[in-house]
Design an enzyme around this catalytic site. Structure first.
Site, PDB file in Angstrom:
ATOM      1  N   ASP A   1      -2.445  -2.574  -6.924  1.00  0.00           N
ATOM      2  CA  ASP A   1      -1.139  -2.189  -7.447  1.00  0.00           C
ATOM      3  C   ASP A   1      -1.303  -1.799  -8.873  1.00  0.00           C
ATOM      4  O   ASP A   1      -2.202  -2.375  -9.725  1.00  0.00           O
ATOM      5  CB  ASP A   1      -0.168  -3.532  -7.607  1.00  0.00           C
ATOM      6  CG  ASP A   1       1.282  -2.860  -7.375  1.00  0.00           C
ATOM      7  OD1 ASP A   1       1.824  -3.002  -6.227  1.00  0.00           O
ATOM      8  OD2 ASP A   1       1.723  -2.845  -8.616  1.00  0.00           O
TER       9      ASP A   1
ATOM     10  N   HIS B   1      12.898   8.532  10.759  1.00  0.00           N
ATOM     11  CA  HIS B   1      13.160   7.108  10.104  1.00  0.00           C
ATOM     12  C   HIS B   1      14.230   7.212   9.136  1.00  0.00           C
ATOM     13  O   HIS B   1      14.342   7.102   8.182  1.00  0.00           O
ATOM     14  CB  HIS B   1      11.932   6.584   9.418  1.00  0.00           C
ATOM     15  CG  HIS B   1      12.230   5.314   9.120  1.00  0.00           C
ATOM     16  ND1 HIS B   1      12.762   4.110   9.966  1.00  0.00           N
ATOM     17  CD2 HIS B   1      11.907   4.547   7.880  1.00  0.00           C
ATOM     18  CE1 HIS B   1      12.679   3.083   9.274  1.00  0.00           C
ATOM     19  NE2 HIS B   1      12.353   3.019   8.141  1.00  0.00           N
TER      20      HIS B   1
END
Ligand code: APR
Length: 321
Positions: free
Chosen positions: A34, A176
């Site tokens: 991250d 989606h």
């Protein structure tokens, strides 16, 4: 045989749950990356400290350095920002496309042989961008959405019929988003059509149709339903579990037939776009697309969903990606 290496880019909610599930299932060593300093290291330390209790001996490594993902077999991408108040759809698309561009460049550099699973939203655009920037072969870049959407549909059917969800087969096609296509005609309980069971339950075809319509609508809006309840953030347990199913299918060369966001080259009448369809997942990623016969109504719904995906991808191009 050396352990497999699975890297996760984005150590937020989904990234954290994924790391824990992969560790508990001993699927492979995990690297959690991250940009937030120390956060992935903290999550991995916390997960590793449960290793004696959970009885796993794999390595979980948190990092802010892309070098750690070198040689990954599978890379899972959850990096992205959620939509903030006042942010337009285009703003969000620009922000997340910028993030995906950086991620794709680094995955290309450090893990060029990996199979990549993209979870970041807007999914259909992000998976397309990853493929375009990385230049990876289409079968090795896959989006996660259909397994989750189908699991949601199956869950709602099980609750309605008061039977075990283990016996429900339900498939959702398309993009989606709100235009996704839950396939009512193919939904079944151990082979028995769901519509037959609903008609028997209500002894009225119109009522059964109405109930199914509500299940379909709830499926399409299911992501938003969770967001509304959580107040901060979006679904993370179920997207993580759905990604585990894909990861296992690839690692164990299972040849499972799973609905995923896959690149279409003429299948379902679509060429050059990523769309949610059933595909065989194995050691080579998407090994083939499984086509099925749609009636006119289903085909029209799928066409509508494909058009929404095309618009999203065009918007991304218009914004310079
Ligand atoms: N590189 C790596 N990680 C990044 C970057 C970047 N450039 N930019 C942001 N991130 C990280 C954030 O720091 C955060 O930790 O991505 C993480 C995203 O985590 P969450 O905000 O908790 O989101 P999550 O719930 O995990 O969902 C991730 O999946 O379902 C989709 O819509 C969802 O796009 C979102 C993604």
């Amino acid at each position: 045989m050396p352990r497999k290496k699975i890297s996760i880019i984005g150590g937020g909610q989904i990234g954290g749950v994924l790391t824990q599930l992969i560790a508990q299932k001993q699927l492979g060593d995990v690297v959690l990356y991250d940009i937030i300093e120390d956060m992935p290291q903290g999550k991995c330390l916390d997960i590793a400290e449960a290793s004696r209790v959970d009885y796993f001996d794999i390595k979980v490594t948190g990092t802010n350095d892309y070098k750690e993902i070198d040689g990954s077999d599978i890379v899972i991408i959850t990096a992205g920002l959620p939509r903030k108040p006042g942010m337009s759809r285009d703003d969000l698309l620009t922000t997340n496309a910028q993030i995906m561009k950086t991620v794709a460049e680094n995955v290309k550099k450090h893990a060029p042989k990996s199979i990549v699973i993209v979870i970041s939203n807007p999914l259909d655009a992000m998976v397309t961008l990853f493929k375009n920037i990385s230049g990876f072969k289409a079968n090795k870049v896959i989006g996660q959405a259909g397994i989750l959407d189908s699991s949601r549909f199956a869950t709602f059917i099980a609750w309605e019929l008061d039977v075990s969800v283990k016996d429900i087969n339900a498939l959702v096609l398309g993009g989606h988003g709100d235009t996704m296509v839950p396939l009512v005609r193919y939904a079944n309980v151990n082979g028995i059509p769901v519509m037959e069971l609903l008609e028997r339950k209500y002894k009225d075809k119109a009522k059964a149709d109405e109930v199914m319509k509500a299940l379909v609508e709830r499926t399409k809006m299911a992501g938003g339903e969770v967001v509304k309840l959580l107040k901060t953030g979006s679904a993370f347990y179920s997207p993580a579990s759905s990604t585990i199913a894909m990861t296992e299918a690839i690692l164990y060369d299972e040849k499972r037939v799973l609905p995923v966001c896959a690149y279409l080259d003429g299948e379902f009448g679509v060429k050059g776009y990523y769309v949610g369809v059933p595909a065989v997942l194995g050691a080579n990623g998407v090994e083939r697309i499984v086509e099925l016969t749609l009636n006119d109504e289903e085909q029209a719904l799928l066409d509508n969903s494909v058009n929404a995906v095309k618009t999203l991808v065009e918007d991304m191009k218009r914004l310079g990606f």
